[in-house]
Design a protein around this motif. Sequence first.
Motif, PDB file in Angstrom:
ATOM      1  N   TYR A  51      -7.445  20.409 -15.427  1.00 45.47           N
ATOM      2  CA  TYR A  51      -7.674  19.321 -14.467  1.00 45.47           C
ATOM      3  C   TYR A  51      -6.745  19.490 -13.267  1.00 45.47           C
ATOM      4  O   TYR A  51      -5.546  19.768 -13.421  1.00 45.47           O
ATOM      5  CB  TYR A  51      -7.451  17.958 -15.124  1.00 45.47           C
ATOM      6  CG  TYR A  51      -8.597  17.540 -16.010  1.00 45.47           C
ATOM      7  CD1 TYR A  51      -9.738  16.959 -15.464  1.00 45.47           C
ATOM      8  CD2 TYR A  51      -8.556  17.747 -17.387  1.00 45.47           C
ATOM      9  CE1 TYR A  51     -10.802  16.593 -16.270  1.00 45.47           C
ATOM     10  CE2 TYR A  51      -9.615  17.386 -18.196  1.00 45.47           C
ATOM     11  CZ  TYR A  51     -10.739  16.814 -17.629  1.00 45.47           C
ATOM     12  OH  TYR A  51     -11.801  16.464 -18.432  1.00 45.47           O
ATOM     13  N   ASP A  52      -7.310  19.312 -12.074  1.00 42.31           N
ATOM     14  CA  ASP A  52      -6.516  19.435 -10.852  1.00 42.31           C
ATOM     15  C   ASP A  52      -5.643  18.212 -10.610  1.00 42.31           C
ATOM     16  O   ASP A  52      -4.550  18.317 -10.045  1.00 42.31           O
ATOM     17  CB  ASP A  52      -7.443  19.639  -9.644  1.00 42.31           C
ATOM     18  CG  ASP A  52      -8.258  20.905  -9.768  1.00 42.31           C
ATOM     19  OD1 ASP A  52      -7.684  21.996  -9.608  1.00 42.31           O
ATOM     20  OD2 ASP A  52      -9.470  20.802 -10.058  1.00 42.31           O
ATOM     21  N   LEU A  53      -6.132  17.045 -11.032  1.00 40.87           N
ATOM     22  CA  LEU A  53      -5.413  15.802 -10.789  1.00 40.87           C
ATOM     23  C   LEU A  53      -5.686  14.840 -11.936  1.00 40.87           C
ATOM     24  O   LEU A  53      -6.830  14.672 -12.358  1.00 40.87           O
ATOM     25  CB  LEU A  53      -5.860  15.171  -9.465  1.00 40.87           C
ATOM     26  CG  LEU A  53      -5.362  13.754  -9.159  1.00 40.87           C
ATOM     27  CD1 LEU A  53      -3.841  13.711  -9.046  1.00 40.87           C
ATOM     28  CD2 LEU A  53      -6.023  13.217  -7.882  1.00 40.87           C
ATOM     29  N   THR A  54      -4.631  14.215 -12.433  1.00 42.52           N
ATOM     30  CA  THR A  54      -4.738  13.125 -13.397  1.00 42.52           C
ATOM     31  C   THR A  54      -4.229  11.860 -12.724  1.00 42.52           C
ATOM     32  O   THR A  54      -3.135  11.850 -12.162  1.00 42.52           O
ATOM     33  CB  THR A  54      -3.894  13.403 -14.659  1.00 42.52           C
ATOM     34  OG1 THR A  54      -4.350  14.615 -15.271  1.00 42.52           O
ATOM     35  CG2 THR A  54      -4.007  12.262 -15.653  1.00 42.52           C
ATOM     36  N   VAL A  55      -5.032  10.797 -12.757  1.00 40.07           N
ATOM     37  CA  VAL A  55      -4.597   9.508 -12.205  1.00 40.07           C
ATOM     38  C   VAL A  55      -4.401   8.553 -13.367  1.00 40.07           C
ATOM     39  O   VAL A  55      -5.248   8.440 -14.257  1.00 40.07           O
ATOM     40  CB  VAL A  55      -5.595   8.939 -11.173  1.00 40.07           C
ATOM     41  CG1 VAL A  55      -5.577   9.755  -9.904  1.00 40.07           C
ATOM     42  CG2 VAL A  55      -7.002   8.869 -11.726  1.00 40.07           C
ATOM     43  N   ALA A  56      -3.271   7.863 -13.369  1.00 35.52           N
ATOM     44  CA  ALA A  56      -2.896   7.038 -14.515  1.00 35.52           C
ATOM     45  C   ALA A  56      -2.124   5.815 -14.056  1.00 35.52           C
ATOM     46  O   ALA A  56      -1.765   5.673 -12.884  1.00 35.52           O
ATOM     47  CB  ALA A  56      -2.066   7.858 -15.503  1.00 35.52           C
ATOM     48  N   ALA A  75      -3.516  22.794  -0.813  1.00 38.36           N
ATOM     49  CA  ALA A  75      -2.133  23.153  -1.134  1.00 38.36           C
ATOM     50  C   ALA A  75      -1.633  24.284  -0.259  1.00 38.36           C
ATOM     51  O   ALA A  75      -0.424  24.460  -0.078  1.00 38.36           O
ATOM     52  CB  ALA A  75      -2.022  23.540  -2.604  1.00 38.36           C
ATOM     53  N   LYS A  76      -2.539  25.082   0.308  1.00 34.03           N
ATOM     54  CA  LYS A  76      -2.141  26.224   1.140  1.00 34.03           C
ATOM     55  C   LYS A  76      -2.215  25.906   2.643  1.00 34.03           C
ATOM     56  O   LYS A  76      -1.942  26.747   3.448  1.00 34.03           O
ATOM     57  CB  LYS A  76      -3.006  27.423   0.819  1.00 34.03           C
ATOM     58  CG  LYS A  76      -2.805  27.934  -0.603  1.00 34.03           C
ATOM     59  CD  LYS A  76      -3.610  29.175  -0.872  1.00 34.03           C
ATOM     60  CE  LYS A  76      -3.369  29.695  -2.291  1.00 34.03           C
ATOM     61  NZ  LYS A  76      -4.143  30.919  -2.584  1.00 34.03           N
ATOM     62  N   VAL A  93       0.858  -1.188   0.000  1.00 36.62           N
ATOM     63  CA  VAL A  93       0.000   0.000   0.000  1.00 36.62           C
ATOM     64  C   VAL A  93       0.891   1.234   0.000  1.00 36.62           C
ATOM     65  O   VAL A  93       1.831   1.329   0.797  1.00 36.62           O
ATOM     66  CB  VAL A  93      -0.924   0.023   1.237  1.00 36.62           C
ATOM     67  CG1 VAL A  93      -1.691   1.344   1.303  1.00 36.62           C
ATOM     68  CG2 VAL A  93      -1.893  -1.153   1.198  1.00 36.62           C
ATOM     69  N   ARG A  94       0.610   2.164  -0.900  1.00 37.65           N
ATOM     70  CA  ARG A  94       1.359   3.419  -0.956  1.00 37.65           C
ATOM     71  C   ARG A  94       0.379   4.570  -0.752  1.00 37.65           C
ATOM     72  O   ARG A  94      -0.561   4.732  -1.535  1.00 37.65           O
ATOM     73  CB  ARG A  94       2.068   3.559  -2.301  1.00 37.65           C
ATOM     74  CG  ARG A  94       3.071   4.707  -2.335  1.00 37.65           C
ATOM     75  CD  ARG A  94       3.827   4.710  -3.636  1.00 37.65           C
ATOM     76  NE  ARG A  94       4.896   5.698  -3.643  1.00 37.65           N
ATOM     77  CZ  ARG A  94       5.657   5.959  -4.690  1.00 37.65           C
ATOM     78  NH1 ARG A  94       5.461   5.297  -5.830  1.00 37.65           N
ATOM     79  NH2 ARG A  94       6.603   6.863  -4.623  1.00 37.65           N
ATOM     80  N   GLU A  95       0.581   5.352   0.309  1.00 37.96           N
ATOM     81  CA  GLU A  95      -0.292   6.480   0.627  1.00 37.96           C
ATOM     82  C   GLU A  95       0.398   7.785   0.239  1.00 37.96           C
ATOM     83  O   GLU A  95       1.563   8.006   0.596  1.00 37.96           O
ATOM     84  CB  GLU A  95      -0.650   6.477   2.114  1.00 37.96           C
ATOM     85  CG  GLU A  95      -1.371   5.197   2.548  1.00 37.96           C
ATOM     86  CD  GLU A  95      -1.880   5.255   3.972  1.00 37.96           C
ATOM     87  OE1 GLU A  95      -2.119   6.392   4.466  1.00 37.96           O
ATOM     88  OE2 GLU A  95      -2.044   4.192   4.589  1.00 37.96           O
ATOM     89  N   VAL A  96      -0.332   8.617  -0.497  1.00 41.26           N
ATOM     90  CA  VAL A  96       0.253   9.835  -1.056  1.00 41.26           C
ATOM     91  C   VAL A  96      -0.702  11.006  -0.837  1.00 41.26           C
ATOM     92  O   VAL A  96      -1.909  10.882  -1.083  1.00 41.26           O
ATOM     93  CB  VAL A  96       0.522   9.675  -2.569  1.00 41.26           C
ATOM     94  CG1 VAL A  96       1.175  10.927  -3.142  1.00 41.26           C
ATOM     95  CG2 VAL A  96       1.386   8.451  -2.841  1.00 41.26           C
ATOM     96  N   ASP A  97      -0.171  12.147  -0.391  1.00 42.70           N
ATOM     97  CA  ASP A  97      -0.951  13.374  -0.274  1.00 42.70           C
ATOM     98  C   ASP A  97      -0.874  14.139  -1.590  1.00 42.70           C
ATOM     99  O   ASP A  97       0.212  14.349  -2.135  1.00 42.70           O
ATOM    100  CB  ASP A  97      -0.415  14.258   0.857  1.00 42.70           C
ATOM    101  CG  ASP A  97      -0.726  13.688   2.230  1.00 42.70           C
ATOM    102  OD1 ASP A  97      -1.663  12.882   2.336  1.00 42.70           O
ATOM    103  OD2 ASP A  97      -0.018  14.043   3.201  1.00 42.70           O
ATOM    104  N   ILE A  98      -2.038  14.568  -2.083  1.00 40.67           N
ATOM    105  CA  ILE A  98      -2.125  15.311  -3.341  1.00 40.67           C
ATOM    106  C   ILE A  98      -2.554  16.749  -3.032  1.00 40.67           C
ATOM    107  O   ILE A  98      -3.671  16.978  -2.549  1.00 40.67           O
ATOM    108  CB  ILE A  98      -3.144  14.673  -4.302  1.00 40.67           C
ATOM    109  CG1 ILE A  98      -2.772  13.213  -4.596  1.00 40.67           C
ATOM    110  CG2 ILE A  98      -3.233  15.485  -5.595  1.00 40.67           C
ATOM    111  CD1 ILE A  98      -1.498  13.029  -5.358  1.00 40.67           C
ATOM    112  N   PRO A  99      -1.694  17.733  -3.297  1.00 39.13           N
ATOM    113  CA  PRO A  99      -2.067  19.128  -3.024  1.00 39.13           C
ATOM    114  C   PRO A  99      -3.025  19.667  -4.072  1.00 39.13           C
ATOM    115  O   PRO A  99      -2.806  19.520  -5.276  1.00 39.13           O
ATOM    116  CB  PRO A  99      -0.716  19.859  -3.081  1.00 39.13           C
ATOM    117  CG  PRO A  99       0.120  19.034  -4.006  1.00 39.13           C
ATOM    118  CD  PRO A  99      -0.316  17.613  -3.829  1.00 39.13           C
TER     119      PRO A  99
END
Length: 401
Positions: A327-332, A399-400, A155-161
């Motif tokens: 787009y704020d986020l692209t998941v690929a 992000a802020k 499992v890889r947990e990532v914060d996306i700003p």
Amino acid sequence: MHLSKHHLVDLMILLPMAVSQIGIAALILRGVRRRYSWIAVLLTSVFLTVAGMLMAIAELSTRPRFTGLFWGQLRRTGVKWEYLGYLRAATFLWCFSALGAYLLYLLYSFLAPRIADKFSPDRRNLIQLAGGAVIAAPFAVTAFGAIVKRVDFHVREVDIPIENLHRDLEGLRLLQLSDIHLSAFLSEKEFARVIDASNELRAHVGLITGDLISSPGDPIDACFRQLARLRTDAGSFGSMGNHEVYAHILDYTAQQGARLGIPFLRHEARQLRFGNASINFAGVDYEPFDRKPNYLDGADKLIVPGQVNILLSHNPDVFPVAARQGYDLTVAGHTHGGQVTFEILTQTVNIARVFTPYVSGQYRLGKSSCYVTRGIGTIGIPMRLGATPEITLLRLRNAKA
């Protein structure tokens, strides 16, 4: 004749493997000729010829044109496609290992006579044993990658700003599964472990970014049986990968996904509401690298102003276009993180880097992010080295903040 980047890479891979196989066959025939009769030489030649033909069939079976031509014929004869999968895997594992072993053999053959005279007979025997162990090492490494690392799910947990993220979306948890490739080399039982681990993450939304199987005849229904067990607060969305195209199951995947409540977004968008905030999920079918001038044509119309907009795209190379569109986020996925990757100094080396700079992990362009997962399964060589299979949990953060 114009050669595309894909064809050049194929040549870069296949030519050394073919040369090494010819060299190994010559070594085998030379050894048999020295010790046995002409009958043994003839039988060995026949065996090597048949093995070469089978390896050629295995390599061809990875080509979409081959699958389109021969899948119907195989089905009519009753031959199971998974048998070709076993043949492909055995071929690629052997060729990958043998190439490394053959190169080490050539190096050993060059160095050993030059240093052997400097040592006693006992030392020379030790050098020969050490040389044999080194030449065998590629086979041990390949076995480790195929047996252990291939199913070493993490499992890889990532914060996306996200710029100006609404407080009701702060910490929203997005589960991403990609490149499942349920086939002869990822069983339903192994994939069930992935689903069990995913359910423990208590995600709000699930995102499935393509390549559910590898080839025609692979168990797509078993894949959906496990995906139906996926538990998220607000449901899941999917997008199509290149292997849905190759296996000719685009429509079937869309139908089965809809039946199970997992919409596959084919140039369409859906919105979900969390508290007083909405989030827009858009999806596109796989767009191959050679369509680069026309990436995401019309996808800008799927954006909802004032909402967080997330794009599901199997191919990560569309990210610069997605960022320009807003787009704020692209998941690929698609790259498998290189699948077999080596770190040299501070750089990782793998085949995926030839095609795209977006191989694994998080990338930023301006205010936009892209996350490329290493995925679950394998393609081609059923092994992983340096690119652990990944269950991804993305958390949205202001992000802020």
